[in-house]
Scaffold this motif. Structure first.
Motif, PDB file in Angstrom:
ATOM      1  N   THR A 135       0.828  -1.203   0.000  1.00 55.71           N
ATOM      2  CA  THR A 135       0.000   0.000   0.000  1.00 55.71           C
ATOM      3  C   THR A 135       0.862   1.252   0.000  1.00 55.71           C
ATOM      4  OG1 THR A 135      -1.664  -1.218   1.247  1.00 55.71           O
ATOM      5  CG2 THR A 135      -1.890   1.181   1.138  1.00 55.71           C
TER       6      THR A 135
ATOM      7  N   ARG B  75       0.232   4.395   0.275  1.00 55.89           N
ATOM      8  CA  ARG B  75       0.009   5.480   1.229  1.00 55.89           C
ATOM      9  C   ARG B  75       0.595   5.179   2.606  1.00 55.89           C
ATOM     10  NH1 ARG B  75      -5.049   3.061   0.647  1.00 55.89           N
ATOM     11  NH2 ARG B  75      -5.846   2.093   2.549  1.00 55.89           N
ATOM     12  N   ASP B  76       1.061   3.955   2.830  1.00 54.48           N
ATOM     13  CA  ASP B  76       1.691   3.608   4.103  1.00 54.48           C
ATOM     14  C   ASP B  76       3.142   4.083   4.186  1.00 54.48           C
ATOM     15  OD1 ASP B  76       0.111   0.325   4.463  1.00 54.48           O
ATOM     16  OD2 ASP B  76      -0.620   2.358   4.872  1.00 54.48           O
TER      17      ASP B  76
ATOM     18  N   TRP C 122       3.179  10.393   4.113  1.00 55.84           N
ATOM     19  CA  TRP C 122       2.150   9.649   3.386  1.00 55.84           C
ATOM     20  C   TRP C 122       0.940  10.497   3.055  1.00 55.84           C
ATOM     21  CZ3 TRP C 122      -2.844   8.657   5.036  1.00 55.84           C
ATOM     22  CH2 TRP C 122      -3.132   9.015   6.354  1.00 55.84           C
ATOM     23  N   ILE C 123       0.577  11.408   3.931  1.00 55.53           N
ATOM     24  CA  ILE C 123      -0.631  12.195   3.724  1.00 55.53           C
ATOM     25  C   ILE C 123      -0.366  13.372   2.796  1.00 55.53           C
ATOM     26  CG2 ILE C 123      -0.375  13.801   5.640  1.00 55.53           C
ATOM     27  CD1 ILE C 123      -3.372  13.300   6.247  1.00 55.53           C
TER      28      ILE C 123
ATOM     29  N   ARG D 274       2.879  14.000  -4.248  1.00 56.82           N
ATOM     30  CA  ARG D 274       2.517  12.606  -4.446  1.00 56.82           C
ATOM     31  C   ARG D 274       1.057  12.507  -4.815  1.00 56.82           C
ATOM     32  NH1 ARG D 274       3.900   9.521   0.812  1.00 56.82           N
ATOM     33  NH2 ARG D 274       2.816   7.790  -0.229  1.00 56.82           N
TER      34      ARG D 274
ATOM     35  N   ASN E  55      -1.520   9.565  -4.319  1.00 55.68           N
ATOM     36  CA  ASN E  55      -1.699   8.221  -3.757  1.00 55.68           C
ATOM     37  C   ASN E  55      -2.628   7.369  -4.616  1.00 55.68           C
ATOM     38  OD1 ASN E  55       0.039   8.725  -1.639  1.00 55.68           O
ATOM     39  ND2 ASN E  55      -1.576   9.339  -0.231  1.00 55.68           N
TER      40      ASN E  55
ATOM     41  N   ASN F  12      -0.284   5.973  -7.113  1.00 50.98           N
ATOM     42  CA  ASN F  12       0.915   5.340  -6.542  1.00 50.98           C
ATOM     43  C   ASN F  12       2.191   5.968  -7.104  1.00 50.98           C
ATOM     44  OD1 ASN F  12      -0.825   3.681  -5.190  1.00 50.98           O
ATOM     45  ND2 ASN F  12      -0.209   1.801  -6.198  1.00 50.98           N
TER      46      ASN F  12
END
Length: 124
Positions: free
Chosen positions: A28, A30-31, A53-54, A72, A74, A77
């Motif tokens: 994943t 976003r982790d 990540w956020i 980024r 998410n 990806n």
């Protein structure tokens, strides 16, 4: 396991721009906090930028602050590095890296996965 593939490098004149992309697959996305590092010939690998990540926390090396922007997506990806006002001293191989539940560290030892790198060459 996370696979990272960088793209977008190339040859550009001083003052020009490039946008690097790093596509992630595997676990994943976003982790992970994501970082960009670079290594010039004969030099150590240096931190460039990182993003949590956020996406609301970003960090930059002093040498690129105000010229580079990390972001980024998410959903795709993918992490990006927009590089403006490029200088010959920005010439290096640029690496994307992923840090599981990371904080956006500037230490390469904190990162768990690395891409193969993409060459950026800035001519004067």
């Amino acid at each position: 396991q996370v696979q990272l593939v960088e793209s977008g490098g190339g040859l550009v004149q001083a003052g020009g721009s490039l946008r690097l992309s790093c596509a992630a697959s595997g676990r994943t996305f976003r982790d992970y906090a994501m970082g960009w590092f670079r290594q010039a010939p004969g030099k150590e690998r240096d931190f460039v930028a990182a993003i949590r990540w956020i996406g609301d926390n970003t960090y930059y090396a002093d040498s690129v602050k105000g010229r580079f922007t990390i972001s980024r997506d998410n959903a795709k990806n993918t992490v990006y590095l927009q590089m403006n006002s490029l200088k010959p001293e920005d010439t290096a191989v640029y690496y994307c890296a992923a840090d599981y539940w990371g904080s956006g560290s500037n230490r390469d030892s904190e990162y768990d996965y690395w891409g193969q790198g993409t060459q950026v060459t800035v001519s004067s």
